[in-house]
Scaffold this active site. Sequence first.
Site, PDB file in Angstrom:
ATOM      1  CG  HIS A 158      -2.017  -1.025   1.111  1.00 56.55           C
ATOM      2  ND1 HIS A 158      -3.305  -0.717   0.746  1.00 56.55           N
ATOM      3  CD2 HIS A 158      -1.988  -2.363   1.286  1.00 56.55           C
ATOM      4  CE1 HIS A 158      -4.037  -1.830   0.715  1.00 56.55           C
ATOM      5  NE2 HIS A 158      -3.248  -2.845   1.043  1.00 56.55           N
TER       6      HIS A 158
ATOM      7  CG  ASP B   7      -4.834   2.309   1.265  1.00 53.67           C
ATOM      8  OD1 ASP B   7      -3.917   2.039   0.475  1.00 53.67           O
ATOM      9  OD2 ASP B   7      -5.596   1.449   1.756  1.00 53.67           O
TER      10      ASP B   7
END
Length: 460
Positions: free
Chosen positions: A22, A119
Site C-alpha cells: 500500500h 488508501d
Amino acid sequence: MSDSGYLQVTHVALLPSAGMGHLTPFLRLAALLTAHNVHVTFITPSPTVSLAESQSLSHLFTTFPQITQKHLHLLPLDQPSANSEDPFYYHFELIRRSSHLLPTLLSSLCPPLSAIITDMSLASTVIPLTDSLGLPNYIFFTSSAKMLTFYVSFHTMLGPNHEIEDHTKVSGLEQIPKAWIPPPLLQGGNNLLKTFFIENGKKMTESSGILVNTYESIERETLAALNEGKVLKKLPAVIAIGPFAPCTFQESQQLAWLDDQPTGSVLYVSFGSRTAMSRDQIRELGDGLVRSGCRFLWAVKDKKVDVEDNEKLIEVLGQGLLERVKKNGLAVKNWLNQEEILSHPAIGGFLSHCGWNSLTEALWNGVRILAWPQHGDQKINADLVERIGLGTWDKSWGWGEGEMLVKAQDIAERVREIMGNKLLQLQTDHIREEARMAVGDGGSSTKRLYALIEIWKKVQ
Ligand code: UDP
Ligand code: UDP
C-alpha cells in the site's frame, strides 16, 4: 497571484495505509505529483508495521525535501482480539480508529488543500470526515482495476449473515470463479478483511474519484465496464494513471553475483513484502529451483513481518539444500531493492505471488512472470498476467497459504518452461513498450493525470 497575495500552489494530501504493497504506490504517486508541481503533504500513520516501511519513508523525505511530512499518531486499540488477525490488517484497523484526528490535521495545512487521496482500506472512515470539511476525497485503489470490480461489488453478493450468496454478481464482465476469491471472504461470520471489503466497497461510491495504478492497454474492458456503470450504476470516475515509473526510495544494493550472470538468464523468486511460506514449502521450492537447472536469485522469507524474520538462512533451508542452491543460484534472506533487480539485464523471469506492485514493476521492465498467487487479490491478478501475455499460471498449485504442498518436480518443470519461452519474451517486450507509452508524452495515463490536476487547480 491569489487574492491573499501568494502564488497559488495546488496542494494535495496523501494518506496511505499499512504495508509496502500500500505504501509503495503512494510513494511513487507523491514523486509523480511533485514532478508536476503539485505540493504534496504526505501523512504517515506512525508507527509502521515493518522496517521496510519506515526506511522507505525516510528515503522519500530525504529525496524530496519539498514534500511535507505529517504524522498521524496511532492510538492503541481497546479491542485486543483484533490483534490475533494479520498484523497488517490489524494496522488498517488502527489507522481507521485513529482517523478522527485527521480533521484538525487537515484544516491546519497551508495553503489549503485542493484534495486528499486516501488508501482504499480507509475509505469508509475518512470520507465522512473529509465531507464535513468540504474536501474532495479521491480513493487510491492499490490493486488492479479487475480487483476493483470485485471490491465494489462484494457487499452486493452477501446474504443476511454476511455469507456469500451469489459470487457471480460482478456484472458487465466475465465471472470471477469462486476459487479466486480471497479465502477469508468466503468464511461465515465476520473478520477484518471482510469488514474492510464491505464497508469500503460501499463507501467508495461517494468519493470524488477512484485512482488506479493501471492503464488502458492491459485493462481496457474492465475500465470501460467500471466507467460505463456496468459494474455498479453509481460509481465515481475510475481514473487509470499508471503504471507508475520506478522511483527508488531504497538504498542501491549492487549484487555482484547478478552482474556476473549472462543476460536474461536469471529467474528472480520473491513473494513480496508480507508473505511467508511454510518451511516445508520453502524447502520444496528450493529443491525445485535447484532441479530446474536454471540460474535463480531467491528472496527467502520466513516471517510475515521483517523485524521478526531473525533466523539464519541455514536454519530455514538446512545445510544440505543451502549447499545445493549455491550450484546455480543465490538465496538471500534480507530485503532486496526489487525495482533495481527487475531492471538488471541478467534477469529473464520472475516467479511472483502477483502482488500488484510486483506485476507493474515486471511489466515496466518487460520481465515475464511465472505466477504463484498466495492470497488476497493475487489470483485475480494472475489471471490478468496470463490474459495479457505477461506470463503463465499453473492453477493446480492452488493458494499458497497451506492449501497444498507444491512438489519440487512440478516447480522445476514450470521454471524450465518459463525461462525457455522465447515467444513470451517477444510479448513482454511489447508490453514494456506499451506501459511506457501510457505514461509518456500524450499517453492515456498522462492525459488523465493532467486532467485531474486541472480539476484540483479549479478547487483552489
Ligand atoms: N519489495 C522489495 N523488496 C523485497 C520485497 C518486496 O522491494 O524484498 C517491494 C516490491 O518491489 C513491491 C512491494 O515491495 O513494490 C511489494 O508490493 P506487492 O504489491 O508486490 O506485494 P505485497 O508485498 O503487498 O504482497
Ligand atoms: N482485459 C481487461 N480485463 C481483463 C482481461 C482483459 O480489460 O480482466 C482487456 C485487456 O485490454 C486485454 C483485452 O481485454 O488486452 C483482451 O483480453 P482477452 O483476454 O479477452 O483477450 P482475447 O483472447 O479476447 O484477445
